[in-house]
Design a protein around this motif. Structure first.
Motif, short mmCIF file in Angstrom:
data_model
loop_
_atom_site.label_atom_id
_atom_site.label_comp_id
_atom_site.label_asym_id
_atom_site.label_seq_id
_atom_site.Cartn_x
_atom_site.Cartn_y
_atom_site.Cartn_z
N ILE A 125 52.33 -65.74 -42.29
CA ILE A 125 53.63 -65.13 -42.05
C ILE A 125 53.48 -64.23 -40.84
CG2 ILE A 125 55.42 -63.64 -42.98
CD1 ILE A 125 54.50 -64.56 -45.78
N ALA A 126 54.16 -64.60 -39.75
CA ALA A 126 54.03 -63.86 -38.51
C ALA A 126 55.04 -62.72 -38.40
CB ALA A 126 54.18 -64.80 -37.32
N GLY A 127 55.97 -62.66 -39.29
CA GLY A 127 56.97 -61.61 -39.25
C GLY A 127 58.32 -62.14 -38.81
N GLN A 128 59.30 -61.31 -38.87
CA GLN A 128 60.65 -61.69 -38.48
C GLN A 128 61.20 -60.58 -37.60
OE1 GLN A 128 63.21 -62.39 -41.80
NE2 GLN A 128 64.93 -62.98 -40.54
N LEU A 129 61.84 -60.98 -36.53
CA LEU A 129 62.37 -60.02 -35.58
C LEU A 129 63.83 -60.31 -35.34
CD1 LEU A 129 61.88 -57.78 -33.42
CD2 LEU A 129 61.40 -59.64 -31.83
N SER A 130 64.63 -59.31 -35.42
CA SER A 130 66.05 -59.45 -35.12
C SER A 130 66.51 -58.19 -34.40
CB SER A 130 66.85 -59.64 -36.41
OG SER A 130 68.21 -59.77 -36.11
N MET A 131 66.99 -58.37 -33.18
CA MET A 131 67.44 -57.24 -32.39
C MET A 131 68.94 -57.38 -32.13
SD MET A 131 64.31 -57.04 -29.64
CE MET A 131 65.21 -55.95 -28.57
N PRO A 132 69.72 -56.37 -32.43
CA PRO A 132 71.14 -56.46 -32.11
C PRO A 132 71.33 -56.53 -30.60
CG PRO A 132 70.60 -54.28 -32.94
CD PRO A 132 69.37 -55.11 -33.04
N GLN A 133 72.30 -57.32 -30.17
CA GLN A 133 72.54 -57.49 -28.75
C GLN A 133 73.94 -56.98 -28.40
OE1 GLN A 133 71.78 -61.39 -27.21
NE2 GLN A 133 70.30 -61.80 -28.81
N ALA A 134 74.04 -56.42 -27.24
CA ALA A 134 75.33 -56.03 -26.69
C ALA A 134 75.37 -56.52 -25.26
CB ALA A 134 75.49 -54.51 -26.73
N TYR A 135 76.47 -57.13 -24.87
CA TYR A 135 76.61 -57.63 -23.52
C TYR A 135 78.09 -57.60 -23.13
CZ TYR A 135 77.27 -61.83 -26.36
OH TYR A 135 77.67 -62.72 -27.33
N ARG A 136 78.34 -57.70 -21.86
CA ARG A 136 79.70 -57.61 -21.35
C ARG A 136 80.57 -58.73 -21.88
NH1 ARG A 136 79.89 -54.79 -15.99
NH2 ARG A 136 81.81 -55.94 -15.72
N ALA A 137 81.83 -58.46 -22.07
CA ALA A 137 82.76 -59.46 -22.60
C ALA A 137 83.01 -60.60 -21.61
CB ALA A 137 84.08 -58.80 -22.98
N ASP A 138 82.77 -60.38 -20.31
CA ASP A 138 83.05 -61.44 -19.34
C ASP A 138 81.85 -62.34 -19.06
OD1 ASP A 138 81.58 -59.57 -17.95
OD2 ASP A 138 82.82 -59.64 -16.15
N LEU A 139 80.76 -62.20 -19.82
CA LEU A 139 79.61 -63.08 -19.64
C LEU A 139 79.79 -64.38 -20.42
CD1 LEU A 139 76.50 -60.74 -19.84
CD2 LEU A 139 77.51 -61.78 -17.82
N ARG A 140 79.41 -65.47 -19.82
CA ARG A 140 79.46 -66.78 -20.48
C ARG A 140 78.06 -67.37 -20.49
NH1 ARG A 140 83.09 -64.67 -22.08
NH2 ARG A 140 85.25 -64.89 -21.50
N GLY A 141 77.79 -68.25 -21.45
CA GLY A 141 76.49 -68.89 -21.53
C GLY A 141 75.43 -68.05 -22.20
N VAL A 142 75.83 -67.08 -22.99
CA VAL A 142 74.86 -66.22 -23.68
C VAL A 142 74.18 -67.04 -24.77
CG1 VAL A 142 74.58 -64.15 -25.11
CG2 VAL A 142 76.21 -64.15 -23.22
N VAL A 143 72.86 -67.03 -24.78
CA VAL A 143 72.08 -67.75 -25.79
C VAL A 143 71.88 -66.83 -26.98
CG1 VAL A 143 69.87 -68.89 -26.27
CG2 VAL A 143 70.91 -69.07 -24.00
N GLU A 144 72.38 -67.23 -28.14
CA GLU A 144 72.20 -66.44 -29.35
C GLU A 144 70.79 -66.69 -29.86
OE1 GLU A 144 74.35 -64.32 -30.66
OE2 GLU A 144 75.89 -64.77 -29.17
#
Length: 50
Positions: free
Chosen positions: A17-36
């Motif tokens: 078990i290597a662990g689990q990582l989850s970071m909240p993301q914030a980015y501008r509303a006019d950005l397109r192509g954001v990879v979740e």
């Protein structure tokens, strides 16, 4: 007793078990192509023309 359990566990390792990582993301509303993804990746970003 706990040492014996720990040794037995390490003798029979099926997966690591290597662990689990989850970071909240914030980015501008006019950005397109954001990879979740679990962490921010700056690939494929572009601004919309609005």
């Amino acid at each position: 007793m706990a040492g014996g359990i720990q040794r037995r566990f390490h003798e029979n390792v099926n997966m690591v078990i290597a662990g689990q990582l989850s970071m909240p993301q914030a980015y501008r509303a006019d950005l397109r192509g954001v990879v979740e993804f679990a962490f921010p990746v700056p690939w494929n970003l572009r601004r919309s023309n609005h």
